[in-house]
Design a protein around this motif. Structure first.
Motif, PDB file in Angstrom:
ATOM      1  N   MET A   1      -0.596  -5.243  -2.899  1.00  0.00           N
ATOM      2  CA  MET A   1      -0.014  -3.838  -2.514  1.00  0.00           C
ATOM      3  C   MET A   1      -1.138  -2.961  -1.893  1.00  0.00           C
ATOM      4  N   LYS A   2      -0.837  -2.282  -0.882  1.00  0.00           N
ATOM      5  CA  LYS A   2      -1.655  -1.482  -0.187  1.00  0.00           C
ATOM      6  C   LYS A   2      -2.629  -0.370  -0.992  1.00  0.00           C
ATOM      7  N   ILE A   3      -3.466  -0.336  -0.503  1.00  0.00           N
ATOM      8  CA  ILE A   3      -4.311   0.857  -1.105  1.00  0.00           C
ATOM      9  C   ILE A   3      -4.357   2.105  -0.571  1.00  0.00           C
ATOM     10  N   THR A   4      -3.620   3.198  -1.246  1.00  0.00           N
ATOM     11  CA  THR A   4      -3.428   4.433  -0.579  1.00  0.00           C
ATOM     12  C   THR A   4      -3.806   5.663  -1.115  1.00  0.00           C
ATOM     13  N   LYS A   5      -4.054   5.389  -2.466  1.00  0.00           N
ATOM     14  CA  LYS A   5      -4.858   6.414  -3.310  1.00  0.00           C
ATOM     15  C   LYS A   5      -6.288   6.403  -3.391  1.00  0.00           C
ATOM     16  N   ALA A   6      -6.764   7.551  -3.489  1.00  0.00           N
ATOM     17  CA  ALA A   6      -8.394   7.612  -3.856  1.00  0.00           C
ATOM     18  C   ALA A   6      -8.722   8.743  -4.560  1.00  0.00           C
TER      19      ALA A   6
ATOM     20  N   CYS B   1     -15.393   2.345   2.555  1.00  0.00           N
ATOM     21  CA  CYS B   1     -14.147   2.327   1.823  1.00  0.00           C
ATOM     22  C   CYS B   1     -13.208   1.368   2.364  1.00  0.00           C
ATOM     23  N   GLY B   2     -13.159   1.280   3.659  1.00  0.00           N
ATOM     24  CA  GLY B   2     -12.160   0.281   4.302  1.00  0.00           C
ATOM     25  C   GLY B   2     -12.761  -1.147   4.015  1.00  0.00           C
ATOM     26  N   GLN B   3     -13.994  -1.299   4.126  1.00  0.00           N
ATOM     27  CA  GLN B   3     -14.459  -2.482   4.066  1.00  0.00           C
ATOM     28  C   GLN B   3     -14.243  -2.874   2.535  1.00  0.00           C
ATOM     29  N   LEU B   4     -14.253  -2.165   1.810  1.00  0.00           N
ATOM     30  CA  LEU B   4     -13.854  -2.563   0.237  1.00  0.00           C
ATOM     31  C   LEU B   4     -12.356  -3.089  -0.008  1.00  0.00           C
ATOM     32  N   ILE B   5     -11.529  -1.945   0.861  1.00  0.00           N
ATOM     33  CA  ILE B   5     -10.089  -2.263   0.717  1.00  0.00           C
ATOM     34  C   ILE B   5      -9.689  -3.857   1.310  1.00  0.00           C
ATOM     35  N   ARG B   6     -10.664  -4.299   2.613  1.00  0.00           N
ATOM     36  CA  ARG B   6     -10.338  -5.521   3.081  1.00  0.00           C
ATOM     37  C   ARG B   6     -10.792  -6.745   1.962  1.00  0.00           C
ATOM     38  N   ALA B   7     -11.644  -6.422   1.172  1.00  0.00           N
ATOM     39  CA  ALA B   7     -11.955  -7.302   0.403  1.00  0.00           C
ATOM     40  C   ALA B   7     -11.041  -7.568  -0.708  1.00  0.00           C
ATOM     41  N   TYR B   8     -10.474  -6.382  -1.166  1.00  0.00           N
ATOM     42  CA  TYR B   8      -9.344  -6.344  -2.152  1.00  0.00           C
ATOM     43  C   TYR B   8      -8.077  -7.087  -1.736  1.00  0.00           C
ATOM     44  N   GLU B   9      -7.900  -6.823  -0.615  1.00  0.00           N
ATOM     45  CA  GLU B   9      -6.511  -7.672  -0.009  1.00  0.00           C
ATOM     46  C   GLU B   9      -6.946  -8.946   0.185  1.00  0.00           C
ATOM     47  N   GLU B  10      -8.155  -9.537   0.310  1.00  0.00           N
ATOM     48  CA  GLU B  10      -8.382 -10.911   0.352  1.00  0.00           C
ATOM     49  C   GLU B  10      -8.508 -11.603  -0.924  1.00  0.00           C
ATOM     50  N   TYR B  11      -9.155 -10.902  -1.771  1.00  0.00           N
ATOM     51  CA  TYR B  11      -9.341 -11.512  -3.070  1.00  0.00           C
ATOM     52  C   TYR B  11      -8.447 -11.036  -4.314  1.00  0.00           C
ATOM     53  N   GLY B  12      -7.980  -9.971  -4.127  1.00  0.00           N
ATOM     54  CA  GLY B  12      -7.017  -9.489  -5.249  1.00  0.00           C
ATOM     55  C   GLY B  12      -7.579  -8.784  -6.554  1.00  0.00           C
ATOM     56  N   LYS B  13      -8.986  -8.689  -6.555  1.00  0.00           N
ATOM     57  CA  LYS B  13      -9.580  -8.177  -7.759  1.00  0.00           C
ATOM     58  C   LYS B  13     -10.309  -6.837  -7.562  1.00  0.00           C
ATOM     59  N   GLY B  14     -10.719  -6.197  -8.433  1.00  0.00           N
ATOM     60  CA  GLY B  14     -11.400  -4.746  -8.506  1.00  0.00           C
ATOM     61  C   GLY B  14     -12.685  -5.301  -7.486  1.00  0.00           C
ATOM     62  N   VAL B  15     -13.190  -4.187  -6.716  1.00  0.00           N
ATOM     63  CA  VAL B  15     -14.010  -4.526  -5.648  1.00  0.00           C
ATOM     64  C   VAL B  15     -15.193  -3.501  -5.954  1.00  0.00           C
ATOM     65  N   LEU B  16     -16.486  -3.943  -5.824  1.00  0.00           N
ATOM     66  CA  LEU B  16     -17.795  -2.993  -6.038  1.00  0.00           C
ATOM     67  C   LEU B  16     -18.356  -2.763  -4.590  1.00  0.00           C
ATOM     68  N   GLY B  17     -18.626  -1.560  -4.112  1.00  0.00           N
ATOM     69  CA  GLY B  17     -19.553  -1.309  -3.182  1.00  0.00           C
ATOM     70  C   GLY B  17     -21.065  -1.366  -3.520  1.00  0.00           C
ATOM     71  N   ILE B  18     -21.726  -2.632  -3.022  1.00  0.00           N
ATOM     72  CA  ILE B  18     -23.185  -2.601  -3.328  1.00  0.00           C
ATOM     73  C   ILE B  18     -24.370  -2.611  -2.452  1.00  0.00           C
ATOM     74  N   LYS B  19     -25.496  -2.267  -2.701  1.00  0.00           N
ATOM     75  CA  LYS B  19     -26.622  -2.314  -1.990  1.00  0.00           C
ATOM     76  C   LYS B  19     -27.739  -2.738  -2.853  1.00  0.00           C
TER      77      LYS B  19
END
Ligand code: UTP
Length: 290
Positions: A1-6, A141-159
């Protein structure tokens, strides 16, 4: 499902930036001519988000005013023929569908996110921390959404953070998958001894969470600093199912501390269409005298 809420948590007390934040929310601190939270809302919108919930509390009314229409100001700008700034001002109120809810007690980031349950419903959603402004070619945020679409799990933005500072951040156990993508299986908030440090990778400012996080948060006890820590809830999720971690591109400015605020201001002013050239000349002159 597409992420549309933040969800943008913006209910913190901002004690590291007092006295500026005594009456003004830190999320409203300007970076040259735009408040920090507007950069964050724009990043969400540029990532495909259509509905945004901002978590506020007492004294954060300025945030609501900023994303509302301003009829008197708009009238004054029209009658003075200032059409460019008029358009810019009106467009702020049309960026997205923006909702507000109050966190009634400041009990920590996890507690703030738990106030978003009704808004989120059963969908996965993005979280953009209200005091972390990230600037770059591609919205973080878009970079994380792409990873969610690929792997289907929660995503963490890290550095990666400097070793000397890791005790102020979270520390993650990660395995490299490819490029800037990792699998995260464990984490700790504010590690106090070198043995507790899992790596120098830390969650900085952005994540995508599945709706299961709310049941976990309901059972999360106060952790570091006596606050209900989002990291503790995400740790449960990572241990149960694993989470994806993305080392996002872009520069992060921590608007929750004084140095971060000044770095954001100086770097943005140097690139600013209206004042950039004059500011650069000023900085060069100033630097020569230091
Ligand atoms: P911080 O950890 O920077 O907390 O919150 P803070 O209380 O604002 O800052 P200091 O330490 O007193 O200076 C990270 C993000 O989580 C939000 C903050 O607004 C910020 O965007 N937050 C934090 C909440 O919404 N509620 C809370 O109870 C705590």
């Amino acid at each position: 499902m597409k992420i549309t809420k933040a969800v943008i948590p913006a209910a913190g007390l901002g004690t590291r930036v007092l006295p500026a934040t005594k009456a003004m929310p830190k999320e409203m601190l300007p970076i040259v001519d735009k408040p920090a939270i507007q950069y964050i809302v724009e990043e969400a919108v540029n990532s495909g988000i259509t509905d945004i919930l901002i978590i506020t509390n007492r004294g954060k009314g300025l945030i609501e005013d900023h994303f509302d229409r301003a009829p008197e100001l708009e009238y004054a700008l029209t009658s003075r023929g200032k059409t460019d700034i008029y358009d810019e001002i009106v467009n702020i109120s049309k960026l997205a569908k923006i909702y507000f809810v109050r966190q009634k007690e400041t009990k920590g980031l996890g507690h703030a996110i738990n106030c978003a349950r009704d808004f989120v419903g059963g969908e996965s959603f993005a979280v953009l921390y209200g005091d972390d402004v990230i600037m770059g070619e591609e919205p973080a945020c878009g970079q994380l959404i792409r990873a969610y679409e690929e792997y289907g799990k929660g995503v963490l933005g890290i550095k990666k953070v400097p070793e000397a500072d890791i005790s102020k951040y979270s520390s993650l156990k990660v395995e490299h998958i490819k490029n800037n993508v990792f699998n995260c299986t464990d984490m700790i908030e504010k590690p106090q001894t070198p043995e507790d440090v899992l790596s120098l990778y830390s969650i900085l400012g952005r994540c995508i969470l599945p709706p299961e996080i709310f049941d976990i948060l309901d059972n999360t006890k106060p952790g570091a600093g006596g606050e209900i820590q989002l990291t503790d809830a995400m740790c449960d999720l990572a241990r149960q199912k694993g989470m994806t971690a993305v080392e996002y591109t872009g520069t992060r400015y921590d608007m929750g501390n004084k140095l971060g605020i000044m770095q954001a201001a100086v770097e943005t002013a140097l690139k600013h269409a209206e004042i950039g050239e004059n500011f650069k000349a000023y900085i060069k002159e100033l630097a020569a005298s230091l």
